[in-house]
Design a protein around this motif. Structure first.
Motif, PDB file in Angstrom:
ATOM      1  N   ASN A 185       0.816  -1.223   0.000  1.00  0.00           N
ATOM      2  CA  ASN A 185       0.000   0.000   0.000  1.00  0.00           C
ATOM      3  C   ASN A 185       0.845   1.266   0.000  1.00  0.00           C
ATOM      4  O   ASN A 185       0.493   2.273   0.631  1.00  0.00           O
ATOM      5  N   THR A 186       1.956   1.242  -0.724  1.00  0.00           N
ATOM      6  CA  THR A 186       2.892   2.369  -0.744  1.00  0.00           C
ATOM      7  C   THR A 186       3.122   2.828  -2.178  1.00  0.00           C
ATOM      8  O   THR A 186       3.336   2.008  -3.074  1.00  0.00           O
ATOM      9  N   THR A 187       3.078   4.147  -2.377  1.00  0.00           N
ATOM     10  CA  THR A 187       3.393   4.755  -3.669  1.00  0.00           C
ATOM     11  C   THR A 187       4.466   5.804  -3.459  1.00  0.00           C
ATOM     12  O   THR A 187       4.283   6.740  -2.678  1.00  0.00           O
ATOM     13  N   MET A 188       5.597   5.651  -4.122  1.00  0.00           N
ATOM     14  CA  MET A 188       6.638   6.670  -4.153  1.00  0.00           C
ATOM     15  C   MET A 188       7.099   6.787  -5.599  1.00  0.00           C
ATOM     16  O   MET A 188       7.736   5.869  -6.127  1.00  0.00           O
ATOM     17  N   GLN A 189       6.749   7.906  -6.232  1.00  0.00           N
ATOM     18  CA  GLN A 189       7.021   8.078  -7.648  1.00  0.00           C
ATOM     19  C   GLN A 189       7.594   9.464  -7.906  1.00  0.00           C
ATOM     20  O   GLN A 189       7.395  10.394  -7.125  1.00  0.00           O
ATOM     21  N   THR A 190       8.297   9.575  -9.022  1.00  0.00           N
ATOM     22  CA  THR A 190       8.818  10.867  -9.442  1.00  0.00           C
ATOM     23  C   THR A 190       7.679  11.709  -9.987  1.00  0.00           C
ATOM     24  O   THR A 190       6.911  11.271 -10.834  1.00  0.00           O
ATOM     25  N   SER A 191       7.572  12.926  -9.494  1.00  0.00           N
ATOM     26  CA  SER A 191       6.464  13.791  -9.868  1.00  0.00           C
ATOM     27  C   SER A 191       6.545  14.201 -11.332  1.00  0.00           C
ATOM     28  O   SER A 191       7.580  14.082 -11.989  1.00  0.00           O
ATOM     29  N   SER A 232      13.343  14.951  -9.844  1.00  0.00           N
ATOM     30  CA  SER A 232      13.750  14.805  -8.450  1.00  0.00           C
ATOM     31  C   SER A 232      12.680  15.243  -7.456  1.00  0.00           C
ATOM     32  O   SER A 232      12.944  15.305  -6.261  1.00  0.00           O
ATOM     33  N   THR A 233      11.465  15.541  -7.919  1.00  0.00           N
ATOM     34  CA  THR A 233      10.372  15.898  -7.027  1.00  0.00           C
ATOM     35  C   THR A 233       9.548  14.652  -6.731  1.00  0.00           C
ATOM     36  O   THR A 233       9.162  13.923  -7.642  1.00  0.00           O
ATOM     37  N   LEU A 234       9.268  14.424  -5.449  1.00  0.00           N
ATOM     38  CA  LEU A 234       8.651  13.184  -5.004  1.00  0.00           C
ATOM     39  C   LEU A 234       7.143  13.323  -4.851  1.00  0.00           C
ATOM     40  O   LEU A 234       6.646  14.307  -4.299  1.00  0.00           O
ATOM     41  N   THR A 235       6.412  12.327  -5.342  1.00  0.00           N
ATOM     42  CA  THR A 235       5.001  12.151  -5.038  1.00  0.00           C
ATOM     43  C   THR A 235       4.880  10.886  -4.194  1.00  0.00           C
ATOM     44  O   THR A 235       5.257   9.810  -4.652  1.00  0.00           O
ATOM     45  N   ALA A 236       4.366  11.027  -2.969  1.00  0.00           N
ATOM     46  CA  ALA A 236       4.323   9.893  -2.046  1.00  0.00           C
ATOM     47  C   ALA A 236       2.928   9.741  -1.464  1.00  0.00           C
ATOM     48  O   ALA A 236       2.316  10.721  -1.015  1.00  0.00           O
ATOM     49  N   GLY A 254      13.577  17.625  -4.678  1.00  0.00           N
ATOM     50  CA  GLY A 254      14.824  16.994  -4.260  1.00  0.00           C
ATOM     51  C   GLY A 254      14.644  15.810  -3.344  1.00  0.00           C
ATOM     52  O   GLY A 254      15.630  15.219  -2.896  1.00  0.00           O
ATOM     53  N   ALA A 255      13.391  15.411  -3.051  1.00  0.00           N
ATOM     54  CA  ALA A 255      13.154  14.309  -2.118  1.00  0.00           C
ATOM     55  C   ALA A 255      13.256  12.937  -2.775  1.00  0.00           C
ATOM     56  O   ALA A 255      13.180  11.921  -2.083  1.00  0.00           O
ATOM     57  N   VAL A 256      13.418  12.873  -4.106  1.00  0.00           N
ATOM     58  CA  VAL A 256      13.707  11.591  -4.766  1.00  0.00           C
ATOM     59  C   VAL A 256      15.189  11.320  -4.550  1.00  0.00           C
ATOM     60  O   VAL A 256      16.042  11.656  -5.366  1.00  0.00           O
ATOM     61  N   TYR A 306       5.753   8.901 -17.542  1.00  0.00           N
ATOM     62  CA  TYR A 306       5.890   7.452 -17.390  1.00  0.00           C
ATOM     63  C   TYR A 306       7.095   7.080 -16.535  1.00  0.00           C
ATOM     64  O   TYR A 306       8.092   7.807 -16.465  1.00  0.00           O
ATOM     65  N   GLY A 307       6.977   5.921 -15.901  1.00  0.00           N
ATOM     66  CA  GLY A 307       8.089   5.347 -15.156  1.00  0.00           C
ATOM     67  C   GLY A 307       9.156   4.817 -16.088  1.00  0.00           C
ATOM     68  O   GLY A 307       8.985   4.755 -17.311  1.00  0.00           O
ATOM     69  N   ALA A 308      10.276   4.386 -15.506  1.00  0.00           N
ATOM     70  CA  ALA A 308      11.445   3.991 -16.292  1.00  0.00           C
ATOM     71  C   ALA A 308      11.164   2.747 -17.134  1.00  0.00           C
ATOM     72  O   ALA A 308      10.475   1.830 -16.688  1.00  0.00           O
ATOM     73  N   PRO A 309      11.710   2.697 -18.358  1.00  0.00           N
ATOM     74  CA  PRO A 309      11.575   1.507 -19.200  1.00  0.00           C
ATOM     75  C   PRO A 309      12.536   0.411 -18.742  1.00  0.00           C
ATOM     76  O   PRO A 309      13.151   0.509 -17.670  1.00  0.00           O
ATOM     77  N   ARG A 310      12.681  -0.625 -19.566  1.00  0.00           N
ATOM     78  CA  ARG A 310      13.627  -1.703 -19.252  1.00  0.00           C
ATOM     79  C   ARG A 310      15.044  -1.144 -19.232  1.00  0.00           C
ATOM     80  O   ARG A 310      15.476  -0.440 -20.150  1.00  0.00           O
ATOM     81  N   THR A 311      15.783  -1.465 -18.179  1.00  0.00           N
ATOM     82  CA  THR A 311      17.181  -1.052 -18.070  1.00  0.00           C
ATOM     83  C   THR A 311      18.010  -2.194 -17.507  1.00  0.00           C
ATOM     84  O   THR A 311      17.509  -3.055 -16.769  1.00  0.00           O
ATOM     85  N   VAL A 312      19.283  -2.184 -17.841  1.00  0.00           N
ATOM     86  CA  VAL A 312      20.258  -3.130 -17.293  1.00  0.00           C
ATOM     87  C   VAL A 312      21.495  -2.328 -16.912  1.00  0.00           C
ATOM     88  O   VAL A 312      21.940  -1.461 -17.680  1.00  0.00           O
ATOM     89  N   HIS A 313      22.035  -2.579 -15.716  1.00  0.00           N
ATOM     90  CA  HIS A 313      23.267  -1.879 -15.356  1.00  0.00           C
ATOM     91  C   HIS A 313      24.207  -2.816 -14.601  1.00  0.00           C
ATOM     92  O   HIS A 313      23.774  -3.757 -13.928  1.00  0.00           O
ATOM     93  N   LEU A 314      25.493  -2.544 -14.725  1.00  0.00           N
ATOM     94  CA  LEU A 314      26.563  -3.309 -14.080  1.00  0.00           C
ATOM     95  C   LEU A 314      27.318  -2.390 -13.137  1.00  0.00           C
ATOM     96  O   LEU A 314      27.782  -1.318 -13.540  1.00  0.00           O
ATOM     97  N   THR A 315      27.439  -2.819 -11.882  1.00  0.00           N
ATOM     98  CA  THR A 315      28.176  -2.062 -10.874  1.00  0.00           C
ATOM     99  C   THR A 315      29.376  -2.872 -10.410  1.00  0.00           C
ATOM    100  O   THR A 315      29.264  -4.070 -10.132  1.00  0.00           O
TER     101      THR A 315
END
Length: 767
Positions: free
Chosen positions: A91-97, A102-106, A138-140, A753-762
């Motif tokens: 029951n939690t929503t945290m998304q980029t506005s 970098s603005t948070l919608t929660a 800046g809350a994201v 829209y939210g982020a598409p498919r991504t792959v990253h190596l750290t």
């Protein structure tokens, strides 16, 4: 042995422990959440310690609906930013506005705040080491040197205060101890992602004085682009990332009983403003629906900036094994100029260049007392904040249709707050198994607000003059419309002032069946601050605070050494909800007159289930499920309320973790499936809605035998789901259901829209 006695040893240790070092702000005293891989604990449930009630407790002994994700889990899953935490908390929503990166919608349990304009207060509190982050800009947060993230669901009005009607999200950073340590980490990935993070500590005086540093530089190309623009030579990437952050902290341990810390941090995000996706083609220019959800059009510059800087300090004194005194203070400043093209075309149909500026100071004195059968957390809190802004709503095409060179509504103002509170929460053992908690907080708050608002029959850009107002060609200022007439001459020349006070109680009862099972029930109240309309067009009064009365019953249980089941049932009433209403004819697409009112009462009930099953020594499964049922009890909002914003009826996360031990180090495989039911983007409109969707994430991480090298390969949203996180709807609906022009004269129906498919190596190295 009683509940308090069971926890007395751990509590006493925490009074003598070093505090969590701040990556950004000051920290509470806390024990590290450590992963124990000894043979005795393999294949068994991990003990997780949290500070939800501002003392160190086991997650399973804390009668609060809480999700805690530790540093190791964050790393193994490749979680890079705060918004990803929503997958693991029911029951939690945290998304980029909308409009920025970098603005948070929660929202938690459907309670939050969508509009990020200055003056509006959040409904979910964001805390970095127990220091309140007042504004969504800046809350994201990008995760740097973090120990754990805690998500507290339900009103937290006693210990955390106002603006936590939905709950609180706590970012807890790592503590400094031991020898010099430095970590260097690099990431490459999809869309030319290239990140560098460096963190470390150095003991200036052995076991006494520590210097901590952290730096991150995070870059990524855009997921899409601005297809057309009225400006040449600008960066046309859309949904890109260009951010750096740094922090320095100094800790001093003069003795086992005394601790000091001072810290500084700064973040600068110069990622482009986000362009929205036109869900309808423009009727005024050549702007059809783009092929990609991440492509857009604009007539504004694409630049955007978020600057954040802060100082924090902490003093902690352990008077005795039973009494801890603590003082936490902070000063923070933020500045965010941005360009938001509402219509997303190459014409000035509905363009909003804006800037936000805020600063705040906080001070908190806390006393924690441990008795034979009780614990007491108490404190005094003070907040002094200034939040100001300015925007130009450029409606150029509409102005030309009226025979003018253009049309701009310019709005500027401040909505400042001074607030103090006193709080206490007592946890008392009646018997060895039965205990109760009684908490209360009294808050007194005064707000001052002014708004200057007026029409200019021209296209005004860039924004001009902040709070002195825009000077028209005839020499007149944009008038002040919200404030007070101090000298009786009929001219508003001072801010409007109102004050509110609130007593918010909490009552709970807990029954410890045995060391592995606890039942709890609670009543709690929270409130979101009263405020003034930052878009006011008349000298309207402020609105009263929103009030939430919440009831919970729950169970926390370790049914076996390998099976954990936590269940919470909740119900709440949400009164005096604050809504902007349209004055006049709702069918008029140029209607601009809006008034803020306490316009609705709603209620909801639901359930949250979290389960962990350690199937073998190396295999673990986790489930997180949330359900919410929403009811409208009073509906005077204009337009009327129809549902919850950004809150699906069901959320579900299924996760698996497998450890493979090899001669060259440990490999950890992670996979999870995350599902969100369909949801509305706005509570008063169904023009933009998201169908239910699910996404798949997979990771594999490795750590060398001696622990110095580590790496992780992370794939996110592997099914490439397209899902809405924000939007704008300025259209009219004809009798036949067709879309007509809205404010600005175009069919402005926009999605983000939210982020598409991504792959990253750290890859990282510790030395």
């Amino acid at each position: 042995m009683s509940y308090t006695q069971l926890n007395k040893q751990g509590f006493a240790r925490s009074l003598c422990a070093a505090a969590v070092t701040a990556a950004c702000l000051s920290a509470p005293a806390a024990l590290a959440q450590e992963d124990d891989n000894t043979e005795e604990t393999k294949g068994k449930l991990e003990r997780i310690e949290v500070t939800a009630r501002k003392t160190v407790e086991s997650l399973q002994e804390t009668p609060v609906a809480i999700t805690s994700i530790g540093a190791m889990e964050l790393s193994e899953k490749g979680i890079e930013v705060l918004t990803e935490i929503q997958q693991f908390s029911p029951n939690t929503t945290m998304q980029t506005s909308r409009g920025t990166n970098s603005t948070l919608t929660a929202f938690i349990r459907g309670l939050g705040q969508q509009d990020p304009l200055w003056g509006y207060e959040p409904g979910v509190g964001i805390y970095i080491d127990d220091v309140y982050i007042a504004r969504p800009q800046g809350a994201v947060l990008d995760l740097l040197d973090v120990q754990r993230i805690e998500v507290l669901r339900g009103p937290q009005g006693t210990l955390y205060g106002k603006n936590t009607i939905g709950g609180a999200v706590k970012y807890v950073t790592k503590e400094m101890a031991g020898d010099p340590q430095f970590t260097a980490e690099a990431t490459i990935g999809s869309y030319n992602q290239r990140d560098v993070k460096i963190t470390g500590q150095y003991p200036l005086v052995e076991d006494t004085v520590y210097l901590g540093v952290g730096y991150a530089n995070l870059n990524r190309d855009g997921y899409g682009e601005f297809l057309t623009s009225a400006l040449d030579g600008q960066d046309n990437e859309n949904y890109n990332k260009d951010l750096w952050a740094a922090r320095v902290s100094l800790e001093v341990h003069p003795s086992d009983d005394l601790f000091f810390r001072i810290g500084w941090d700064k973040t600068e995000d110069t990622s482009n403003a986000k362009g929205g996706y036109r869900l309808l083609p423009s009727i005024l220019t050549d702007a059809p629906v783009p092929d990609s959800k991440y492509d857009s059009y604009t007539s504004l510059p694409t630049w955007n900036k978020v600057e954040l800087e802060g100082y924090n300090w902490l003093v902690r004194y352990d008077v005795s094994e039973a009494l801890e005194l603590k003082y936490v203070g902070s000063h923070r400043e933020g500045y965010s100029p941005t360009n938001i093209d509402f219509d997303n075309t190459q014409l000035p149909i509905f363009d909003v260049p804006a800037e936000y500026e805020d600063s705040n100071d906080t001070h908190e004195i806390q006393a924690n007392l441990l008795g034979e059968h009780y614990t007491l957390v108490s404190g005094l809190y003070y907040y002094d904040g200034e939040s100001c802004g300015n925007f130009d709503a450029v409606l150029g095409v509409l102005g030309q249709a009226l025979g003018a060179p253009g049309l701009t509504r310019e709005v500027s103002g401040c909505n400042n707050s001074e607030s103090w509170a006193a709080y206490a929460q007592l946890n008392y053992d009646l018997t060895e198994q039965l205990s109760f908690s009684l908490g209360a907080r009294y808050t007194d708050e005064e707000k001052q607000a002014l708004v200057k608002n007026g029409l200019i029959f021209d296209n005004v850009y860039p924004f001009t003059g902040w709070f002195d107002g825009y000077v028209r060609p005839d020499g007149e200022l944009i008038p002040q419309v919200l404030g007070t007439d101090t000298d009786g001459d009929g001219v508003l020349d001072a801010p409007a002032v109102e004050s509110w006070s609130r007593f918010t109680p909490r009552l709970g009862v807990e029954y410890q069946v045995n060391s592995d099972m606890m039942f709890f029930a609670s009543y709690s109240q929270g409130f979101k601050s009263g405020t003034f309309n930052p878009r006011a067009q008349t000298n309207e009064p402020g609105v009263d605070p929103e009030i939430v009365d919440s009831y919970e019953i729950g169970m926390k249980s370790d049914l076996t050494d390998s099976l954990r089941l936590n269940v919470t049932l909740f119900t709440y009433d949400h009164k005096d909800r604050q809504y902007i209403g349209i004055e006049g004819d709702l069918s008029d697409p140029t209607a601009l007159d809006q008034r803020l009112r306490n316009a609705a009462e709603t209620a909801a009930k639901g359930a949250e289930v979290e389960m962990t099953w350690v199937a073998t020594d190396n295999l673990q499964f986790d489930v997180a499920y949330g359900y919410i049922d929403f009811e409208i009890k009073e509906n005077n909002a204009i337009p009327p309320l129809i549902g919850l914003a950004s809150t699906p009826e069901n959320t579900l996360n299924l996760a698996a973790n497998y450890l493979m031990e090899t001669d060259f180090g440990d490999l950890v495989f992670n996979a999870n499936y995350y599902y969100r039911d369909d949801y509305l983007l706005f509570e008063t409109s169904d023009l933009i809605a998201q169908d239910g969707y699910g996404m798949v994430n997979m990771s594999v991480s490795w750590e060398s035998m001696d622990g110095d090298w580590y790496a992780g390969l992370h794939g996110k949203n592997l099914t490439d789901e397209e899902y809405l996180v924000g939007g704008y709807d300025f259209v009219t609906i004809g009798e036949d259901g067709s879309f007509g022009p809205g404010l600005g004269g175009d069919t402005t129906l926009i999605g983000y829209y939210g982020a598409p498919r991504t792959v990253h190596l750290t890859v990282g190295y510790r030395f």
